[in-house]
Design an enzyme around this catalytic site. Sequence first.
Site, PDB file in Angstrom:
ATOM      1  CE1 TYR A  58       9.906   7.506   9.757  1.00 18.68           C
ATOM      2  CE2 TYR A  58       9.923   9.842   9.713  1.00 18.68           C
ATOM      3  CZ  TYR A  58       9.845   8.495   9.040  1.00 18.68           C
ATOM      4  OH  TYR A  58       9.320   8.601   7.731  1.00 18.68           O
ATOM      5  N   PRO A  61      10.911  11.629   0.973  1.00 19.41           N
ATOM      6  CG  PRO A  61       9.398   9.701   0.626  1.00 19.41           C
ATOM      7  CD  PRO A  61      10.742   9.944   1.011  1.00 19.41           C
ATOM      8  N   GLY A  62       8.381  13.971   1.562  1.00 15.31           N
ATOM      9  CA  GLY A  62       7.792  14.926   2.648  1.00 15.31           C
ATOM     10  C   GLY A  62       6.467  14.270   2.873  1.00 15.31           C
ATOM     11  NE  ARG A  76      -0.644   0.494   4.779  1.00 18.61           N
ATOM     12  CZ  ARG A  76      -0.319  -0.530   5.614  1.00 18.61           C
ATOM     13  NH1 ARG A  76      -1.076  -1.745   5.633  1.00 18.61           N
ATOM     14  NH2 ARG A  76       0.298  -0.404   6.717  1.00 18.61           N
ATOM     15  N   GLY A  77       0.257   2.325  -0.163  1.00 16.25           N
ATOM     16  CA  GLY A  77       0.904   3.635  -0.013  1.00 16.25           C
ATOM     17  C   GLY A  77       1.963   3.807  -1.098  1.00 16.25           C
ATOM     18  CB  ILE A  78       5.345   5.618  -0.503  1.00 12.23           C
ATOM     19  CG1 ILE A  78       4.837   6.808  -0.222  1.00 12.23           C
ATOM     20  CG2 ILE A  78       6.571   5.532  -1.414  1.00 12.23           C
ATOM     21  CD1 ILE A  78       6.043   7.671   1.056  1.00 12.23           C
ATOM     22  N   GLY A  93       9.828  12.401  14.976  1.00 15.07           N
ATOM     23  CA  GLY A  93      10.256  11.667  16.206  1.00 15.07           C
ATOM     24  C   GLY A  93      11.681  11.719  16.351  1.00 15.07           C
ATOM     25  N   GLY A 136       9.191   0.893   6.261  1.00 13.86           N
ATOM     26  CA  GLY A 136       9.490   1.804   7.436  1.00 13.86           C
ATOM     27  C   GLY A 136       8.399   2.476   8.254  1.00 13.86           C
TER      28      GLY A 136
HETATM   29  N1  LIG Z   1       3.742   8.693   4.034  1.00 14.21           N
HETATM   30  C1  LIG Z   1       4.571   9.672   4.382  1.00 14.21           C
HETATM   31  O1  LIG Z   1       4.218  10.869   4.628  1.00 14.21           O
HETATM   32  C2  LIG Z   1       5.957   9.412   4.240  1.00 14.21           C
HETATM   33  C3  LIG Z   1       6.709  10.594   4.481  1.00 14.21           C
HETATM   34  C4  LIG Z   1       8.197  10.252   4.501  1.00 14.21           C
HETATM   35  C5  LIG Z   1       8.725   8.882   4.316  1.00 14.21           C
HETATM   36  N2  LIG Z   1       7.684   7.845   4.414  1.00 14.21           N
HETATM   37  C6  LIG Z   1       8.673   6.707   4.391  1.00 14.21           C
HETATM   38  O2  LIG Z   1       7.979   5.966   3.240  1.00 14.21           O
HETATM   39  C7  LIG Z   1       7.845   4.393   3.437  1.00 14.21           C
HETATM   40  C8  LIG Z   1       6.526   3.931   3.100  1.00 14.21           C
HETATM   41  O3  LIG Z   1       5.622   4.849   3.815  1.00 14.21           O
HETATM   42  P1  LIG Z   1       4.107   4.698   3.664  1.00 14.21           P
HETATM   43  O4  LIG Z   1       3.418   6.030   4.369  1.00 14.21           O
HETATM   44  O5  LIG Z   1       3.581   4.778   2.332  1.00 14.21           O
HETATM   45  O6  LIG Z   1       3.697   3.360   4.403  1.00 14.21           O
HETATM   46  P2  LIG Z   1       2.897   2.644   5.389  1.00 14.21           P
HETATM   47  O7  LIG Z   1       1.311   3.099   5.417  1.00 14.21           O
HETATM   48  O8  LIG Z   1       3.402   2.795   6.782  1.00 14.21           O
HETATM   49  O9  LIG Z   1       2.810   1.156   4.860  1.00 14.21           O
HETATM   50  C9  LIG Z   1       3.865   0.546   5.141  1.00 14.21           C
HETATM   51  C10 LIG Z   1       4.048  -0.821   4.172  1.00 14.21           C
HETATM   52  O10 LIG Z   1       4.805  -1.356   4.849  1.00 14.21           O
HETATM   53  C11 LIG Z   1       4.251  -2.886   5.170  1.00 14.21           C
HETATM   54  N3  LIG Z   1       4.791  -3.240   6.421  1.00 14.21           N
HETATM   55  C12 LIG Z   1       4.803  -2.444   7.772  1.00 14.21           C
HETATM   56  N4  LIG Z   1       5.117  -3.185   8.740  1.00 14.21           N
HETATM   57  C13 LIG Z   1       5.708  -4.370   8.076  1.00 14.21           C
HETATM   58  C14 LIG Z   1       6.584  -5.309   8.508  1.00 14.21           C
HETATM   59  N5  LIG Z   1       6.795  -5.197   9.782  1.00 14.21           N
HETATM   60  N6  LIG Z   1       7.127  -6.318   7.476  1.00 14.21           N
HETATM   61  C15 LIG Z   1       6.692  -6.185   6.497  1.00 14.21           C
HETATM   62  N7  LIG Z   1       5.971  -5.319   5.848  1.00 14.21           N
HETATM   63  C16 LIG Z   1       5.547  -4.287   6.666  1.00 14.21           C
HETATM   64  C17 LIG Z   1       2.733  -2.460   4.984  1.00 14.21           C
HETATM   65  O11 LIG Z   1       1.830  -3.659   4.934  1.00 14.21           O
HETATM   66  P3  LIG Z   1       1.605  -4.588   6.218  1.00 14.21           P
HETATM   67  O12 LIG Z   1       0.847  -3.696   7.098  1.00 14.21           O
HETATM   68  O13 LIG Z   1       0.628  -5.666   5.552  1.00 14.21           O
HETATM   69  O14 LIG Z   1       2.535  -5.235   6.868  1.00 14.21           O
HETATM   70  C18 LIG Z   1       2.661  -1.608   3.985  1.00 14.21           C
HETATM   71  O15 LIG Z   1       2.638  -2.263   2.780  1.00 14.21           O
HETATM   72  C19 LIG Z   1       8.214   4.573   4.840  1.00 14.21           C
HETATM   73  O16 LIG Z   1       9.618   4.014   5.033  1.00 14.21           O
HETATM   74  C20 LIG Z   1       7.896   5.687   5.467  1.00 14.21           C
HETATM   75  O17 LIG Z   1       8.983   5.930   6.400  1.00 14.21           O
HETATM   76  C21 LIG Z   1       6.574   8.115   4.589  1.00 14.21           C
END
Ligand SMILES: NC(=O)c1ccc[n+]([C@@H]2O[C@H](COP(=O)([O-])OP(=O)(O)OC[C@H]3O[C@@H](n4cnc5c(N)ncnc54)[C@H](OP(=O)(O)O)[C@@H]3O)[C@@H](O)[C@H]2O)c1
Length: 237
Positions: free
Chosen positions: A136, A166-167, A12-14, A133, A73
């Site tokens: 993080y 990403p932001g 999901r997501g990114i 955080g 992450g």
């Molecule tokens: N969204 C933002 O605003 C943002 C901003 C900056 C950076 N980021 C970074 O971008 C990345 C993706 O973020 P997101 O917000 O798109 O993701 P998210 O909603 O946190 O989703 C994370 C993905 O990782 C999987 N996941 C979570 N825990 C896991 C585990 N223990 N083992 C295997 N898979 C796992 C989830 O699937 P399951 O739940 O099925 O495991 C999902 O596919 C992360 O590294 C995050 O720190 C995000």
Amino acid sequence: MSRLALVTGGTRGIGLAIAQTLQRDGARVIVCGRQAVNLPGIESVITDVTRPGELAALAVQAGPVDVLINNVGGSLGGGKFTASTVEQWNGAFALNVMPAVILSQAFLPGMRARGWGRIVNIASIWGREGGGGAAYNAVKAAMISMSKSMATEVVRDGVLVNCVAPGSVIFPGGGWEKKQQADPAGIAKFVEDQLPRGSFGHPQEVAELVAFLASDRASLIAGACITADGGQSHSNI
Ligand SMILES: NC(=O)c1ccc[n+]([C@@H]2O[C@H](COP(=O)([O-])OP(=O)(O)OC[C@H]3O[C@@H](n4cnc5c(N)ncnc54)[C@H](OP(=O)(O)O)[C@@H]3O)[C@@H](O)[C@H]2O)c1
């Protein structure tokens, strides 16, 4: 022959947007997450990346990966250093940094032997500058630093390692949407005050940059950390 890509946390997501964009660009794509998903044309492997045995099994099952996207992450709650616990720090490293270390070590030898490879580590603007955080911020800074070290060691073998920061990115079921639903006025103010373009980023906007870095077109880019944040971060570099 199409390249083989693995996107951790690609359900999901990114991560999902990255997986679908790499597929669009011609790769065979594998994603992993803790829950199974049904994605047309994409193989989904159930893996908890914080469990070393499951990660090792994923590395074997995936096969000769050409493009590794270390996307999985998160902040695991985040918070101030003075309020953080050792468990939270260990958990943040186990979710963000160690899967990237272990999978990169698993796939780098094959990439180097074949003379072509791409690794993109998904950090955050909060790894480039203060914010978010404490744990993080530290783990994302570690991923940026690690990308630079890796890149200089393997670029001569045709393997390019880079980082994307990403932001704030919103999508259905993601963290920002939950915050928005819980506090619409507070998040509207955040968007107005903190996001120069006046809107959140979207997963596809990050995915397009990652897909470029994973392509042949990015041939001179190694050890970089590139923001995809609509101007949100404050660093001059
Ligand atoms: N969204 C933002 O605003 C943002 C901003 C900056 C950076 N980021 C970074 O971008 C990345 C993706 O973020 P997101 O917000 O798109 O993701 P998210 O909603 O946190 O989703 C994370 C993905 O990782 C999987 N996941 C979570 N825990 C896991 C585990 N223990 N083992 C295997 N898979 C796992 C989830 O699937 P399951 O739940 O099925 O495991 C999902 O596919 C992360 O590294 C995050 O720190 C995000």
